[in-house]
Design an enzyme around this catalytic site. Structure first.
Site, PDB file in Angstrom:
ATOM      1  N   ASP A  45       0.815  -1.205   0.000  1.00  0.00           N
ATOM      2  CA  ASP A  45       0.000   0.000   0.000  1.00  0.00           C
ATOM      3  C   ASP A  45       0.856   1.265   0.000  1.00  0.00           C
ATOM      4  OD1 ASP A  45      -2.288  -1.471  -0.047  1.00  0.00           O
ATOM      5  OD2 ASP A  45      -2.665  -1.355   2.107  1.00  0.00           O
ATOM      6  N   GLU A 123      -4.927   9.384   5.070  1.00  0.00           N
ATOM      7  CA  GLU A 123      -5.241  10.251   6.194  1.00  0.00           C
ATOM      8  C   GLU A 123      -4.269  11.405   6.292  1.00  0.00           C
ATOM      9  OE1 GLU A 123      -2.143   7.951   6.983  1.00  0.00           O
ATOM     10  OE2 GLU A 123      -3.934   6.822   7.524  1.00  0.00           O
TER      11      GLU A 123
END
EC number: 2.7.1.23
Length: 265
Positions: A45, A123
């Site tokens: 990721d 985020e």
């Protein structure tokens, strides 16, 4: 069709990337690092996050697909053993594009200098560089609370399975256009109080933080870490832009959640 490949940089990822490049060139595709139609991420990721930030300025024209060679492949839906199958799918199969919401972050300064603007796929966090973070929290233009604690994490739905989850936040399906605010070790006693629960804000709802004067802030946007001084406010909301993923087969979100956090290995 134009493509580029971003590798994690380890030997196995580089080998897979080289193999895929040769296959795609043989099919007549064009290697273009500046303006690709498809970006293939080979790694985990983290590799896909790097790829996203490299091409964040052309999200309407570029879609991403991931080959999982890292520790966690929440965004990557192809295994190293499926590289040939993926290449054939890219070459011969009409693909579906799935869009995920992003987080817009705008930092404004006391001295009126030009604002800083970012997009996050997972985020953004904010902490004090020198101890306790003290900041007013406004939602939809109205005062909500004064937060005191280690920091705040504002996540996207797809990022809700990352840092947000470790903070006790909810997992949100990426089809829901929202952002989530989770506290990091808030101070709650007879004098200071916060809501003490994660907040989920829908699209068009804006959260603005107004930190105490003179506070140096450590701000992260995905993997990027920065220190900002003289910050007047930080604004968070669902971005107008979206990240686009190439899908050649079903990749159910809840199955990924189960496989990542629940299923026996």
């Amino acid at each position: 069709m134009k493509f580029t490949i971003m590798s994690k940089g380890d030997q196995s990822s580089d080998t897979l990337a080289s193999t895929m490049k040769e296959y795609l060139l043989d099919f007549g595709f064009i290697m273009d690092e500046k303006e690709p139609d498809i970006v293939i991420s080979v790694g985990g990721d983290g590799t896909l996050l790097y790829a996203f930030h490299r091409y964040y300025n052309r999200l309407d024209e570029t879609a991403f697909v991931g080959v999982h060679t890292g520790h966690l492949g929440f965004y990557a839906d192809w295994l190293p053993t499926e590289v040939e199958k993926l290449v054939i799918a890219i070459a011969k199969t009409p693909f579906q594009v799935v869009e995920y919401p992003l987080l817009e972050v705008i930092i404004r300064y006391v001295n009126g200098s030009k604002e800083s603007q970012y997009l996050a796929m997972n985020e953004a966090t904010v902490k004090s560089a020198e101890g306790t973070l003290v900041t007013e929290v406004e939602i939809r233009g109205e005062y909500f609370e004064t937060f005191r604690g280690d920091g705040l994490c504002i996540s996207t739905p797809s990022g809700s399975t990352a840092y947000n989850k470790a903070l006790g936040g909810a997992i949100i399906h990426p089809s829901i256009e929202a952002i989530q605010i989770a506290e990091m070790a808030s101070i709650n006693n007879r004098v200071f109080r916060t809501v003490g629960s994660p907040l989920v804000l829908p699209k068009h709802h804006t959260c603005v933080l107004k930190p105490a004067a003179g506070m140096n802030l450590q701000i992260t946007v995905d993997h990027l870490t920065m220190v900002h001084q003289d910050v007047k406010s930080i604004q968070y909301r669902v971005a107008n832009e979206k990240v686009r993923f190439v899908r050649f087969r079903p990749f159910p979100f809840w199955k990924r959640v189960r496989d990542s956090f629940v299923a026996d290995k």
